[in-house]
Write a protein that holds these residues in place. Sequence first.
Motif, PDB file in Angstrom:
ATOM      1  N   ALA A   7      15.704 -41.430  41.259  1.00  0.00           N
ATOM      2  CA  ALA A   7      14.944 -42.330  42.143  1.00  0.00           C
ATOM      3  C   ALA A   7      13.465 -42.317  41.759  1.00  0.00           C
ATOM      4  O   ALA A   7      12.815 -43.360  41.702  1.00  0.00           O
ATOM      5  CB  ALA A   7      15.130 -41.914  43.601  1.00  0.00           C
ATOM      6  N   GLY A  61      12.041 -43.908  47.657  1.00  0.00           N
ATOM      7  CA  GLY A  61      12.716 -42.710  48.176  1.00  0.00           C
ATOM      8  C   GLY A  61      14.131 -42.696  47.664  1.00  0.00           C
ATOM      9  O   GLY A  61      14.513 -43.507  46.808  1.00  0.00           O
ATOM     10  N   ARG A  62      14.913 -41.757  48.201  1.00  0.00           N
ATOM     11  CA  ARG A  62      16.324 -41.680  47.840  1.00  0.00           C
ATOM     12  C   ARG A  62      17.027 -42.947  48.346  1.00  0.00           C
ATOM     13  O   ARG A  62      16.911 -43.271  49.542  1.00  0.00           O
ATOM     14  CB  ARG A  62      16.865 -40.447  48.578  1.00  0.00           C
ATOM     15  CG  ARG A  62      18.075 -39.815  48.024  1.00  0.00           C
ATOM     16  CD  ARG A  62      18.400 -38.609  48.918  1.00  0.00           C
ATOM     17  NE  ARG A  62      19.778 -38.228  48.740  1.00  0.00           N
ATOM     18  CZ  ARG A  62      20.173 -37.358  47.822  1.00  0.00           C
ATOM     19  NH1 ARG A  62      19.298 -36.765  47.061  1.00  0.00           N
ATOM     20  NH2 ARG A  62      21.443 -37.075  47.688  1.00  0.00           N
ATOM     21  N   PRO A  63      17.750 -43.691  47.511  1.00  0.00           N
ATOM     22  CA  PRO A  63      18.381 -44.931  47.987  1.00  0.00           C
ATOM     23  C   PRO A  63      19.329 -44.668  49.157  1.00  0.00           C
ATOM     24  O   PRO A  63      20.033 -43.656  49.171  1.00  0.00           O
ATOM     25  CB  PRO A  63      19.159 -45.433  46.774  1.00  0.00           C
ATOM     26  CG  PRO A  63      18.536 -44.768  45.605  1.00  0.00           C
ATOM     27  CD  PRO A  63      18.020 -43.449  46.091  1.00  0.00           C
ATOM     28  N   GLN A  64      19.340 -45.582  50.101  1.00  0.00           N
ATOM     29  CA  GLN A  64      20.193 -45.420  51.280  1.00  0.00           C
ATOM     30  C   GLN A  64      21.592 -45.976  51.042  1.00  0.00           C
ATOM     31  O   GLN A  64      22.536 -45.608  51.724  1.00  0.00           O
ATOM     32  CB  GLN A  64      19.563 -46.128  52.499  1.00  0.00           C
ATOM     33  CG  GLN A  64      18.238 -45.516  52.938  1.00  0.00           C
ATOM     34  CD  GLN A  64      18.335 -44.016  53.203  1.00  0.00           C
ATOM     35  OE1 GLN A  64      19.233 -43.565  53.924  1.00  0.00           O
ATOM     36  NE2 GLN A  64      17.459 -43.228  52.591  1.00  0.00           N
ATOM     37  N   ASP A  65      21.720 -46.886  50.083  1.00  0.00           N
ATOM     38  CA  ASP A  65      23.029 -47.500  49.841  1.00  0.00           C
ATOM     39  C   ASP A  65      23.759 -46.797  48.698  1.00  0.00           C
ATOM     40  O   ASP A  65      23.140 -46.195  47.815  1.00  0.00           O
ATOM     41  CB  ASP A  65      22.857 -48.993  49.489  1.00  0.00           C
ATOM     42  CG  ASP A  65      22.002 -49.175  48.242  1.00  0.00           C
ATOM     43  OD1 ASP A  65      20.986 -48.448  48.089  1.00  0.00           O
ATOM     44  OD2 ASP A  65      22.364 -50.023  47.389  1.00  0.00           O
ATOM     45  N   THR A  66      25.085 -46.883  48.738  1.00  0.00           N
ATOM     46  CA  THR A  66      25.892 -46.191  47.730  1.00  0.00           C
ATOM     47  C   THR A  66      25.608 -46.672  46.301  1.00  0.00           C
ATOM     48  O   THR A  66      25.366 -45.837  45.427  1.00  0.00           O
ATOM     49  CB  THR A  66      27.398 -46.316  48.082  1.00  0.00           C
ATOM     50  OG1 THR A  66      27.575 -45.785  49.389  1.00  0.00           O
ATOM     51  CG2 THR A  66      28.265 -45.551  47.109  1.00  0.00           C
ATOM     52  N   ARG A 105      22.435 -45.140  45.097  1.00  0.00           N
ATOM     53  CA  ARG A 105      22.549 -43.707  44.754  1.00  0.00           C
ATOM     54  C   ARG A 105      23.305 -43.542  43.436  1.00  0.00           C
ATOM     55  O   ARG A 105      22.949 -42.706  42.601  1.00  0.00           O
ATOM     56  CB  ARG A 105      23.245 -42.931  45.879  1.00  0.00           C
ATOM     57  CG  ARG A 105      22.345 -42.697  47.082  1.00  0.00           C
ATOM     58  CD  ARG A 105      22.941 -41.645  47.998  1.00  0.00           C
ATOM     59  NE  ARG A 105      24.212 -42.070  48.567  1.00  0.00           N
ATOM     60  CZ  ARG A 105      24.321 -42.801  49.667  1.00  0.00           C
ATOM     61  NH1 ARG A 105      23.253 -43.169  50.324  1.00  0.00           N
ATOM     62  NH2 ARG A 105      25.507 -43.154  50.136  1.00  0.00           N
ATOM     63  N   GLU A 140      32.216 -42.653  48.451  1.00  0.00           N
ATOM     64  CA  GLU A 140      32.865 -42.427  49.741  1.00  0.00           C
ATOM     65  C   GLU A 140      34.062 -41.475  49.791  1.00  0.00           C
ATOM     66  O   GLU A 140      33.882 -40.274  49.832  1.00  0.00           O
ATOM     67  CB  GLU A 140      33.229 -43.771  50.397  1.00  0.00           C
ATOM     68  CG  GLU A 140      32.089 -44.353  51.203  1.00  0.00           C
ATOM     69  CD  GLU A 140      31.528 -45.630  50.586  1.00  0.00           C
ATOM     70  OE1 GLU A 140      32.313 -46.429  50.055  1.00  0.00           O
ATOM     71  OE2 GLU A 140      30.301 -45.803  50.624  1.00  0.00           O
ATOM     72  N   SER A 162      14.734 -33.203  53.165  1.00  0.00           N
ATOM     73  CA  SER A 162      14.738 -34.648  52.960  1.00  0.00           C
ATOM     74  C   SER A 162      15.190 -35.028  51.554  1.00  0.00           C
ATOM     75  O   SER A 162      15.623 -36.143  51.320  1.00  0.00           O
ATOM     76  CB  SER A 162      13.341 -35.204  53.219  1.00  0.00           C
ATOM     77  OG  SER A 162      12.444 -34.570  52.341  1.00  0.00           O
ATOM     78  N   THR A 196      21.039 -32.916  50.049  1.00  0.00           N
ATOM     79  CA  THR A 196      21.942 -33.322  51.123  1.00  0.00           C
ATOM     80  C   THR A 196      22.399 -32.115  51.924  1.00  0.00           C
ATOM     81  O   THR A 196      22.973 -32.268  52.987  1.00  0.00           O
ATOM     82  CB  THR A 196      23.184 -34.046  50.563  1.00  0.00           C
ATOM     83  OG1 THR A 196      23.702 -33.258  49.499  1.00  0.00           O
ATOM     84  CG2 THR A 196      22.840 -35.420  50.055  1.00  0.00           C
TER      85      THR A 196
END
Length: 260
Positions: A58, A65-70, A73, A143, A209, A212
């Motif tokens: 990232a 920031g760290r991507p929120q969507d799969t 990421r 997922e 943050s 994980t």
Amino acid sequence: MLKNAKRIVVKVGTSTLTYPTGKINIRRVKALVEVLSDLRNAGIQLALVTSGAIGIGAVKLGLPGRPQDTPGRQAAATVGQCELMFLYDKLFSEYGQVVGQLLITRSDIENGERRENLINCFEKLFDYGAMPVINENDSVAVEEIVYGDNDNLSAQVAKLIGADGLIILSDIDGLFSANPSEDESAVLIPIVREIDESVYCIAGGSSSSVGTGGMATKITAAKIATDAGIETVVMNGANPEDIYRAIDGRQVGTQFLARN
Ligand code: GLU
């Protein structure tokens, strides 16, 4: 404890590998590589489970920031994993160490045939005298097939390769009696003989943050490992030289005793 361990898995998380800026903490990574190389020279077989692909990717991509969507990421991981392995390969090479990358998913460990193939690969790497460096295959493990945190992955790898020790490097000193950032009376718990509900309770849901995991995922990992007879230490990764203390059987971090 780890004093007589011959095969140890070391897990390092994003918050240990990077500064709060998100950029790589070169000084610390160098110190970690030096200690691990030295232990290998002493005859201990090591496997390194490393996070950092998503966070470092990232930053390299200039994302806020760290991507929120799969997919975000996944994509960040493809970039960050290269950077990570480039760095490990370069630094370990300085000490004459050979590393091999394994990117694995939960199904690689859970599916009987793939599991066997994976074990064969690990064993051959050890035969060749090379050090496996492992991360979850974040660019394909989405997922339903994801472990999601490398604490869990490190315990699974330790079981898979029949390690006798697992060292989880964290951004705090170990398991405290309460959350040390909220409660001044919190004290470090040096030894946990049995991981029961009360241990999960005090571990709470603390999380940084950048990575994980929090202490809760470390306790879950320690439970998986100790149930499989693997001595586990959760300790601060800020000073990699402290790993010698764990290996020498001296007090450092929180030691979770293996159940036989
Ligand atoms: N596999 C993730 C990464 O390399 C990290 C998972 C974790 O933080 O535990 O970014």
